[in-house]
Design a protein around this motif. Structure first.
Motif, short mmCIF file in Angstrom:
data_model
loop_
_atom_site.label_atom_id
_atom_site.label_comp_id
_atom_site.label_asym_id
_atom_site.label_seq_id
_atom_site.Cartn_x
_atom_site.Cartn_y
_atom_site.Cartn_z
N SER A 56 0.82 -1.22 0.00
CA SER A 56 0.00 0.00 0.00
C SER A 56 0.85 1.26 0.00
CB SER A 56 -0.94 0.00 1.21
OG SER A 56 -1.92 -1.00 1.06
N PHE A 57 1.84 1.32 0.86
CA PHE A 57 2.67 2.53 0.92
C PHE A 57 3.39 2.79 -0.39
CE2 PHE A 57 2.39 2.24 5.60
CZ PHE A 57 2.09 3.56 5.88
N PHE A 58 4.01 1.75 -0.95
CA PHE A 58 4.77 1.98 -2.18
C PHE A 58 3.86 2.24 -3.37
CE2 PHE A 58 8.28 0.70 0.41
CZ PHE A 58 9.34 1.40 -0.13
N LYS A 59 2.74 1.56 -3.46
CA LYS A 59 1.83 1.78 -4.59
C LYS A 59 1.05 3.09 -4.45
CE LYS A 59 -2.41 0.01 -5.07
NZ LYS A 59 -3.18 1.20 -5.38
N ASP A 60 0.45 3.30 -3.29
CA ASP A 60 -0.47 4.42 -3.11
C ASP A 60 0.21 5.74 -2.78
OD1 ASP A 60 -2.58 2.69 -3.59
OD2 ASP A 60 -2.95 2.31 -1.46
N TYR A 61 1.42 5.71 -2.28
CA TYR A 61 2.08 6.94 -1.86
C TYR A 61 3.43 7.16 -2.56
CZ TYR A 61 -1.44 6.80 1.81
OH TYR A 61 -2.63 6.74 2.49
N PHE A 62 4.35 6.23 -2.39
CA PHE A 62 5.73 6.47 -2.82
C PHE A 62 5.90 6.45 -4.33
CE2 PHE A 62 6.95 4.39 1.46
CZ PHE A 62 6.45 5.49 2.15
N ALA A 63 5.11 5.68 -5.05
CA ALA A 63 5.22 5.67 -6.52
C ALA A 63 4.91 7.05 -7.09
CB ALA A 63 4.30 4.61 -7.11
N SER A 64 4.13 7.84 -6.37
CA SER A 64 3.80 9.19 -6.85
C SER A 64 5.03 10.11 -6.84
CB SER A 64 2.69 9.81 -6.00
OG SER A 64 3.15 10.13 -4.70
N ILE A 114 12.73 7.32 -8.32
CA ILE A 114 12.63 8.60 -7.61
C ILE A 114 13.88 9.42 -7.87
CG2 ILE A 114 12.45 9.71 -5.34
CD1 ILE A 114 10.81 7.23 -4.45
N GLY A 115 13.70 10.68 -8.23
CA GLY A 115 14.83 11.54 -8.53
C GLY A 115 15.28 12.41 -7.37
N ASP A 116 14.36 12.84 -6.53
CA ASP A 116 14.69 13.78 -5.45
C ASP A 116 14.23 13.23 -4.11
OD1 ASP A 116 15.25 15.91 -3.81
OD2 ASP A 116 14.00 17.35 -4.89
N PHE A 117 15.15 12.63 -3.39
CA PHE A 117 14.82 12.03 -2.10
C PHE A 117 14.76 13.07 -0.99
CE2 PHE A 117 16.21 8.46 -4.57
CZ PHE A 117 15.31 7.47 -4.21
N GLY A 118 15.29 14.26 -1.23
CA GLY A 118 15.27 15.31 -0.23
C GLY A 118 14.04 16.20 -0.31
N ALA A 119 13.22 16.03 -1.35
CA ALA A 119 12.02 16.85 -1.51
C ALA A 119 11.08 16.66 -0.31
CB ALA A 119 11.29 16.49 -2.80
N ILE A 120 10.57 17.75 0.19
CA ILE A 120 9.62 17.69 1.31
C ILE A 120 8.23 17.43 0.73
CG2 ILE A 120 8.62 18.93 3.27
CD1 ILE A 120 11.66 18.41 3.54
N LYS A 121 7.59 16.39 1.23
CA LYS A 121 6.25 16.01 0.77
C LYS A 121 5.32 15.92 1.96
CE LYS A 121 7.38 15.24 -3.59
NZ LYS A 121 6.81 15.89 -4.74
N GLU A 122 4.07 16.20 1.71
CA GLU A 122 3.05 15.98 2.74
C GLU A 122 2.14 14.87 2.24
OE1 GLU A 122 -0.31 18.19 5.47
OE2 GLU A 122 0.95 19.40 4.15
N TRP A 127 -4.69 7.79 9.20
CA TRP A 127 -4.56 8.18 10.62
C TRP A 127 -4.05 9.60 10.80
CZ3 TRP A 127 -2.03 4.33 8.10
CH2 TRP A 127 -0.71 4.59 7.74
N GLY A 128 -3.75 10.31 9.70
CA GLY A 128 -3.30 11.69 9.79
C GLY A 128 -2.27 12.02 8.74
N ALA A 129 -1.97 13.31 8.63
CA ALA A 129 -1.02 13.79 7.63
C ALA A 129 0.37 13.93 8.25
CB ALA A 129 -1.47 15.13 7.08
N PRO A 133 10.88 14.81 4.37
CA PRO A 133 11.57 14.47 3.13
C PRO A 133 11.19 13.05 2.66
CG PRO A 133 13.13 15.32 4.76
CD PRO A 133 11.83 15.10 5.47
N VAL A 134 11.20 12.88 1.36
CA VAL A 134 10.84 11.60 0.74
C VAL A 134 11.63 10.44 1.36
CG1 VAL A 134 11.05 10.31 -1.43
CG2 VAL A 134 10.08 12.62 -1.44
N TYR A 135 12.95 10.62 1.52
CA TYR A 135 13.77 9.52 2.02
C TYR A 135 13.33 9.07 3.41
CZ TYR A 135 16.59 12.51 5.11
OH TYR A 135 17.01 13.36 6.11
#
Length: 171
Positions: A56-64, A114-122, A127-129, A133-135
């Motif tokens: 779920s995490f890799f498909k629904d979130y990290f692949a984006s 993934i190209g930018d592992f330091g990018a800040i993502k929300e 259970w909450g936001a 950073p991506v990494y």
């Protein structure tokens, strides 16, 4: 550097899962499904938990985070809904082991993309936001699998079953 570390950890998880599966294939269904006092009760329950999370995490979130995300069709086919494997996978060790191998390959494809592992993502989870950073998101989930494999290794130790699948130095 972050990508190299995450790829190493992804390859380690893949190798450790594969070695663990080799051990678990020698146990019968009763041993795999018996309540061992773990939070997710059994060896299989624990493996279902972290495998579902990874899918779920890799498909629904990290692949984006990928510029060109890898195909998730095989992963989607395993999930009944977010954070729930289809019953024919969750309730059958052979199917679960095969799914785990596919998910481990998918994880490495996502990390590679993934190209930018330091990018800040929300990210907004059920259970909450969280914002980081991506990494850090990816590291947290890869570490989650290590935690649960350790629980399984402890159960195997108490059963007197030889196991040694938690060392990353050889990767």
């Amino acid at each position: 550097m972050q990508k190299d570390i995450l790829l190493l950890m992804g390859r380690y998880n893949q190798s450790a899962n594969s070695a663990m599966i080799e051990v678990l294939e020698d146990l019968d269904e009763v041993a795999l499904h018996k309540d061992r006092g773990l939070y997710y009760k059994s060896i299989i329950g624990t493996m279902v938990h972290y495998t579902t999370g990874d899918a779920s995490f890799f498909k629904d979130y990290f692949a984006s985070f990928c510029e060109n995300p890898p195909s998730a069709s095989k992963i989607e086919a395993m999930l009944e809904s977010p954070f729930a494997l289809k019953s024919e996978i969750a309730n059958d060790a052979t199917n679960l082991f095969a799914a785990r191998e596919e998910i481990d390959s998918y994880i490495l494809q996502v990390i590679e993309g993934i190209g930018d592992f330091g990018a800040i993502k929300e990210l907004a989870f059920p259970w909450g936001a969280m914002k980081k950073p991506v990494y850090q998101f990816i590291f947290g989930i890869l570490n989650h699998g290590t935690h649960h494999r350790g629980m399984i290794a402890s159960v195997l130790d108490t059963l007197g079953v030889q196991n040694d699948f938690n060392g990353a130095l050889g990767i």
